[in-house]
Design a protein around this motif. Structure first.
Motif, PDB file in Angstrom:
ATOM      1  N   PRO A  94     -18.666  29.104   8.634  1.00  6.60           N
ATOM      2  CA  PRO A  94     -19.905  29.731   8.158  1.00  6.60           C
ATOM      3  C   PRO A  94     -21.015  29.639   9.196  1.00  6.60           C
ATOM      4  O   PRO A  94     -21.088  28.692   9.983  1.00  6.60           O
ATOM      5  N   SER A  95     -21.890  30.620   9.198  1.00  2.00           N
ATOM      6  CA  SER A  95     -22.979  30.653  10.184  1.00  2.00           C
ATOM      7  C   SER A  95     -23.933  29.468  10.018  1.00  2.00           C
ATOM      8  O   SER A  95     -24.546  29.017  10.997  1.00  2.00           O
ATOM      9  N   TRP A  96     -24.049  28.938   8.800  1.00  2.49           N
ATOM     10  CA  TRP A  96     -24.986  27.841   8.581  1.00  2.49           C
ATOM     11  C   TRP A  96     -24.577  26.570   9.316  1.00  2.49           C
ATOM     12  O   TRP A  96     -25.402  25.705   9.588  1.00  2.49           O
TER      13      TRP A  96
END
Length: 288
Positions: A172-174
């Motif tokens: 995930p980008s987070w």
């Protein structure tokens, strides 16, 4: 020597002849007669009666005649000791003694049902106990599917599935954003606030706590932050002249004792010992 027992054998009266021929008396001859005739025929034929009440070779307490022969003749073969429990379980209906006992009973009962002649029944039964002995000697710990093409195919499919799942699992980008936030706060000594970080990342705090370890070396949030702080402390110990108290403060620890305890937990040494060893390992550049 002649051995005699009651007719229509199933478990003990086939297992015992097999055991006697293999370990006690290779030339043994076995005779099956009606129960009421065993003792009289034994006397006439000078035969040893077995597996009937009130003779030497019989059941004792919870053990069967097979057990008695093993003890009487001091048979130490490990495979026989494995078989003894199986035979006992099958012969005394204690199928919980060994998982193979129920199977041995089923095969033996079916064999007795199919073969009317006791001599022929014994001959066929001997083959079963030869096979059981080979299993107990060589294959006791091997599962049915072990090394089979079916098992290998299953492993191949399973490993392929895992590899594909891993390759398709997009980070995930987070995760990248969170690493930058943590590193920034490590470097600037800000306090860590998981709720604030969750808000900045627009994530639910519970979700972030649950998913964190998947992307951060199987460590929870607190463990990962402590790891980074200790790594920064090690770098400062090795490459600066700051005091340990200063390093403790610079890496976000409330006091030096807390810093020392966590540092030793991660490295196995307290900070002062670590610094001394680090200085000793550095090459001496004086006079060069």
């Amino acid at each position: 020597m002649k051995w005699i027992t009651r007719e229509r054998p199933k478990i003990d009266r086939i297992a015992c002849p097999w055991l006697i021929k293999k370990f006690v008396d290779r030339d043994a001859e076995f005779i099956y007669v009606p129960f009421d005739d065993v003792l009289a025929k034994a006397e006439v034929l000078n035969a040893i009666p077995f597996d009937i009440p009130n003779v030497e070779y019989t059941h004792y307490n919870e053990e069967c005649t097979f057990d008695y022969i093993v003890k009487k003749h001091e048979i130490k073969d490990p495979a026989i000791l494995i078989m003894a429990k199986i035979v006992r379980g099958a012969d005394t209906d204690q199928h919980d003694l060994a998982k193979e006992s129920a199977g041995l009973w089923a095969i033996s009962a079916g064999l007795s049902h199919n073969i009317i002649n006791d001599a022929e029944l014994l001959k066929s039964g001997m083959v079963i106990y030869d096979a059981l002995y080979s299993w107990a000697t060589h294959l006791y710990k091997q599962n049915h599917l072990q090394n089979s093409p079916f098992e290998n195919l299953l492993h191949e499919v399973y490993n392929k599935f895992l590899a594909e799942k891993k390759s398709n699992q997009k980070t995930p980008s987070w995760v990248k954003d969170l690493k930058e936030i943590i590193q920034d706060q490590i470097d600037t000594q800000f306090a860590f606030d998981l709720k604030k970080i969750s808000s900045d990342l627009e994530l639910n705090p519970s979700y972030l706590s649950r998913e964190f370890s998947k992307y951060f070396e199987d460590l929870n949030f607190g463990e990962y932050v402590r790891k980074l702080r200790i790594e920064k402390a090690i770098n400062l110990i090795q490459n600066s002249t700051y005091s340990l108290t200063e390093i403790a403060y610079m890496t976000g620890f409330s006091d030096q004792s807390h810093f020392t305890r966590i540092f030793k937990l991660h490295t196995g040494k307290n900070p002062s010992s670590y610094r001394k060893n680090s200085q000793k390992s550095k090459p001496d550049t004086k006079g060069k």
